[in-house]
Scaffold this active site. Structure first.
Site: not given
Length: 397
Positions: A143, A151
């Protein structure tokens, strides 16, 4: 301006202002792939619609883009990762801040054009391997925004391009693209240096997949057998033979590096790392948005030596030894000035100091007395003293 005209105009401006963010939100998810990247694809004989595959490396903080061509997947470009969290090693449970490692599949439903982190796609953690080992958690993304809790966090501009590349491949007919995640580049050198890490058995399985892709340039057909990653063989027997050869060579190199004295290390992090490109960019005042735990990046990638390195002695070839030992060789011991063979040397006057300890009393008698006692037993003259007493004393109890 008449009131009847100004009111509709004002209402239209308000509606336009309200619609602006939504239009912008939709626009970023449909932004085209940059022309420079399309040119790179064209040079490799692929298009935006060609199937795509991504490979991520945590220690190097990089994500590679590969596109499928006529002869297999070809490398296109590399994106620097702005932030990942945790340590090297797989993700095990929800909340451990670990960025996952393994082989994942991303279908269209895992693409998120309305992400709170600009744009994103879910890599698919936990996969079958993770679930087989009790892995928990969800929503592990690639992202935007340089902030990670497990992440692969990119900048907004970077993830926009990655998203566009993935989107166009899915629009081109690819059902799902593969996302390969590794702790580091799976070289024999890196494996030898991390050979004492608790994750080394798991990393060997990842390396088997990495080696297979390096040779075959085919998307890995992955399954889980007895709790370990397994890979379907290549369709072409010649390619499969080349994979087997590479695996054997890499295993031999890993063993040779360890035997040659390659140090064994653990790479430790306060909380993940960041590509050096973004570290230098922000140091010059460049803006990447919010960075999660920036203080932790100062202690990223510290190598702790577990087994010190050493320079291994290189063996002397037999042909060289034979030349040295030849009688006519100047290096032969017999040709060296002052050399005396052991069997021709004078006895060591101090040798008795290191001789084995006597096991009987008679072994410790002076040589003249022992000889005298031996003579009396043979009928020769007895030396002074009581031969019988001395002989008795010489016998073990």
């Amino acid at each position: 301006m008449p009131l009847s005209t100004s009111l509709p105009l004002a209402a239209g401006l308000v509606l336009l202002a309200l619609a602006g963010p939504a239009a912008a939100q939709a626009g970023k998810a449909e932004a085209p792939i940059p022309a420079a990247t399309l040119a790179l694809m064209a040079q490799k004989g692929v298009t935006a619609a060609s199937p795509v595959l991504f490979r991520a490396y945590k220690k190097e903080s990089e994500i590679e883009v590969w596109k499928k061509g006529a002869a297999g997947y070809v490398y296109i470009k590399t994106f620097p990762i702005c932030r990942w969290s945790g340590q090297l090693g797989p993700k095990r449970r929800s909340g451990d801040r670990q960025t996952p490692e393994g082989f994942y599949s991303v279908p269209r439903r895992q693409m998120n054009p309305n992400s709170h982190y600009y744009l994103s796609f879910d890599v698919g953690y936990p996969n079958a391997y993770d679930r087989a080992h009790g892995g928990t958690g969800s929503a592990v993304m690639v992202h935007g925004i340089c902030s990670s809790m497990g992440c692969f966090a990119m900048t907004n501009g970077t993830v926009g391009e990655i998203y566009a590349i993935a989107r166009d491949a899915l629009n081109g007919g690819q059902a799902a693209f593969q996302f390969q995640s590794y702790p580091f580049r799976m070289t024999a050198e890196n494996m030898a240096r991390h050979r004492t890490d608790p994750n080394i058995a798991f990393w060997r399985d990842l390396k088997a997949g990495s080696d297979r892709f390096e040779v075959s340039r085919e998307e890995l057909q992955v399954s889980v057998v007895a709790g370990r990653y397994a890979f379907a063989p290549a369709r072409d027997p010649a390619v499969e033979a080349a994979v087997t050869t590479r695996r054997a060579v890499e295993e031999a190199r890993m063993t040779a590096l360890a035997e040659a004295g390659e140090p064994a290390v653990r790479t430790t992090y306060s909380d993940g790392g960041q590509n050096a490109f973004w570290a230098a960019y922000t140091a010059r005042g460049g803006a990447v948005g919010d960075i999660s735990r920036p203080e932790a990046l100062a202690f990223a990638g510290q190598e702790v030596v577990v087994v010190p390195g050493h320079r291994a002695h290189r063996p002397v070839p037999d042909t060289v030894w034979a030349g040295w030992a030849a009688p006519e060789s100047g290096l032969s011991p017999r040709q060296m000035a002052g050399f005396v063979p052991v069997y021709e040397r004078a006895p060591d006057p101090f040798g008795a100091l290191v001789a084995p300890l006597p096991t009987r009393y008679s072994d410790a008698l002076p040589s003249w007395l022992a000889a005298g006692l031996a003579g009396s037993a043979a009928g020769r003259p007895i030396l002074a003293g009581s031969a019988a007493g001395l002989m008795a004393a010489a016998e073990p109890l």
